[in-house]
Enzyme design. Structure first.
Site, PDB file in Angstrom:
ATOM      1  N   LYS A 214      77.394  65.499  32.175  1.00 43.70           N
ATOM      2  CA  LYS A 214      76.076  64.913  31.887  1.00 43.70           C
ATOM      3  C   LYS A 214      76.102  63.704  30.962  1.00 43.70           C
ATOM      4  CE  LYS A 214      73.655  66.376  34.045  1.00 43.70           C
ATOM      5  NZ  LYS A 214      73.778  66.097  35.512  1.00 43.70           N
TER       6      LYS A 214
ATOM      7  N   GLY B 273      70.375  60.809  37.083  1.00 43.59           N
ATOM      8  CA  GLY B 273      69.257  59.998  36.615  1.00 43.59           C
ATOM      9  C   GLY B 273      67.952  60.680  37.002  1.00 43.59           C
TER      10      GLY B 273
HETATM   11  P1  A3P Z   1      70.258  62.567  33.722  1.00 45.03           P
HETATM   12  O1  A3P Z   1      70.152  62.907  35.169  1.00 45.03           O
HETATM   13  O2  A3P Z   1      69.957  63.711  32.823  1.00 45.03           O
HETATM   14  O3  A3P Z   1      69.466  61.324  33.347  1.00 45.03           O
HETATM   15  P2  A3P Z   1      77.213  63.052  34.861  1.00 45.03           P
HETATM   16  O4  A3P Z   1      77.493  62.190  36.016  1.00 45.03           O
HETATM   17  O5  A3P Z   1      78.306  63.049  33.847  1.00 45.03           O
HETATM   18  O6  A3P Z   1      76.753  64.428  35.273  1.00 45.03           O
HETATM   19  O7  A3P Z   1      75.992  62.414  34.069  1.00 45.03           O
HETATM   20  C1  A3P Z   1      74.708  62.306  34.615  1.00 45.03           C
HETATM   21  C2  A3P Z   1      73.935  61.309  33.777  1.00 45.03           C
HETATM   22  O8  A3P Z   1      74.477  60.004  33.949  1.00 45.03           O
HETATM   23  C3  A3P Z   1      72.486  61.172  34.132  1.00 45.03           C
HETATM   24  O9  A3P Z   1      71.790  62.173  33.408  1.00 45.03           O
HETATM   25  C4  A3P Z   1      72.155  59.728  33.734  1.00 45.03           C
HETATM   26  O10 A3P Z   1      71.365  59.637  32.581  1.00 45.03           O
HETATM   27  C5  A3P Z   1      73.517  59.099  33.440  1.00 45.03           C
HETATM   28  N1  A3P Z   1      73.780  57.796  34.035  1.00 45.03           N
HETATM   29  C6  A3P Z   1      74.404  56.771  33.402  1.00 45.03           C
HETATM   30  N2  A3P Z   1      74.498  55.704  34.192  1.00 45.03           N
HETATM   31  C7  A3P Z   1      73.933  56.044  35.359  1.00 45.03           C
HETATM   32  C8  A3P Z   1      73.716  55.327  36.583  1.00 45.03           C
HETATM   33  N3  A3P Z   1      74.121  54.067  36.726  1.00 45.03           N
HETATM   34  N4  A3P Z   1      73.071  55.965  37.590  1.00 45.03           N
HETATM   35  C9  A3P Z   1      72.645  57.244  37.429  1.00 45.03           C
HETATM   36  N5  A3P Z   1      72.835  57.992  36.300  1.00 45.03           N
HETATM   37  C10 A3P Z   1      73.456  57.384  35.273  1.00 45.03           C
END
Ligand code: A3P
Length: 325
Positions: free
Chosen positions: A57, A277
């Site tokens: 996350k 996101g």
């Molecule tokens: P949220 O969905 O809570 O906003 P991971 O891939 O490690 O599981 O992390 C998910 C998180 O990556 C998302 O959490 C989001 O905030 C973040 N993130 C950072 N850059 C992003 C991008 N370019 N597109 C989508 N999510 C992104």
């Protein structure tokens, strides 16, 4: 000199050395004795040069997606078993052995200039992982993406709600993070998964027992989200990958997604899926203060650790420590 048939010999061996039942895989080409018995048809080049270890996350999927745009960087093949991630070092897959692991990687066209990697976000906080990773990949570089641990905890809670976890559906985030010993086990389990990985310094110190400080990079996940091109430049320099790929041209900000995405033909954008996101309400100020207090010592430890390593402090860490004075 006496010997036994293979199975009996193995049984005898494990009677004498019971602690060796748990394997620790090493690179067969790093030891002449192993190399001599390693099949001539196999290579030791189908192994990653770096790992994105998580935690979950923090933006690890975005980092993974951006890395794969680089012409010299190749990711592992997606795993049908573990939903994309290989998850070799942290759990039962480790018992499947290194052939199983290597099958996730292509044969590099040039082993010295090709950069293969894999991203498994729960490597970060799993006890056994750094030791196992260092045994097989002693020269690998390690990337950890960190955001404010309070936001990470909240994102994980929202992730669990989206996956219909009853504890996350039936209890508020505040109830989960403030749960005490008398709370139901499923709530305590969720609390642990929200808060445990956020003790960043503790987990990083475990990696540093097995890897040199120069092999570890802490990536600012908040900056990765707001200005990925800057972060990707730093990542490329740390990895020593060439050519330096220009992410300013490769990425575009997508207004409806509210995130940076890959620029594709016709001026369109290709963004990460719906589960990355997500849209959800802001954390309540009450819960944020509770978590700021909860993570204060951990964040102080992270500050000391990053200063010791000479790494840039993430903006969110400075802000968090200022606000929690
Ligand atoms: P949220 O969905 O809570 O906003 P991971 O891939 O490690 O599981 O992390 C998910 C998180 O990556 C998302 O959490 C989001 O905030 C973040 N993130 C950072 N850059 C992003 C991008 N370019 N597109 C989508 N999510 C992104």
């Amino acid at each position: 000199l006496q010997t036994l048939p293979p199975v009996q010999l193995a049984e005898k061996y494990f009677q004498i050395f019971p602690e060796e039942r748990d394997p620790l895989w090493q690179n067969p080409c790093h030891d002449k004795r192993h190399k001599d018995i390693w099949s001539k048809e196999k290579t030791c080049d189908r192994l990653p040069k770096f790992l994105v270890i998580g935690p979950q996350k923090t933006g690890t999927t975005a980092l993974h997606a951006f890395l794969t745009l680089h012409p010299a960087i190749t990711s592992s093949f997606p795993s049908p078993v573990t939903f994309e991630e290989v998850q070799f070092f942290n759990g039962p897959n480790y018992q499947r052995g290194i052939d199983w692991y290597m099958d996730f990687f292509p044969f590099p066209s040039n082993a010295s200039t090709d950069f293969m990697f894999e991203k498994s976000a729960n490597y970060f906080d799993t006890e056994v992982t750094p030791k196992r990773a260092a045994a097989l990949l002693p020269r690998a570089k390690i990337l950890a993406v960190l955001i404010n641990p309070a936001d990470r905890a909240y994102s994980w809670y929202q992730h669990q709600r989206a996956h219909q976890d009853p504890a996350a559906l039936n209890y508020t985030f505040h109830q989960v993070v403030t749960a005490g010993a008398s709370s139901p086990p499923e709530v305590l389990y969720l609390r642990r998964r929200c808060l445990g990985p956020g003790a960043y310094a503790t987990h990083l110190e475990r990696w540093l027992r097995h890897y040199q400080p120069s092999q570890l990079l802490v990536v600012d996940g908040v900056l990765l989200r707001s200005n990925p091109a800057v972060v990707m430049e730093g990542v490329q320099k740390f990895l020593g990958v060439t050519p330096l790929y220009n992410y300013t041209q490769a990425l575009t900000y997508d207004d409806s997604k509210g995130f940076w995405c890959q620029k594709v033909d016709g001026g369109r954008s290709k963004c990460l899926g719906k589960s990355k996101g997500r849209k959800y309400p802001d954390m309540t100020p009450e819960t944020r203060s509770f978590l700021t207090e909860h993570f204060r010592e951990h964040n102080m430890d992270l500050l000391r650790l990053l200063n010791r390593l000479g790494q840039t402090l993430p903006g969110w860490l400075r802000e968090e420590l200022q606000s929690s004075r």
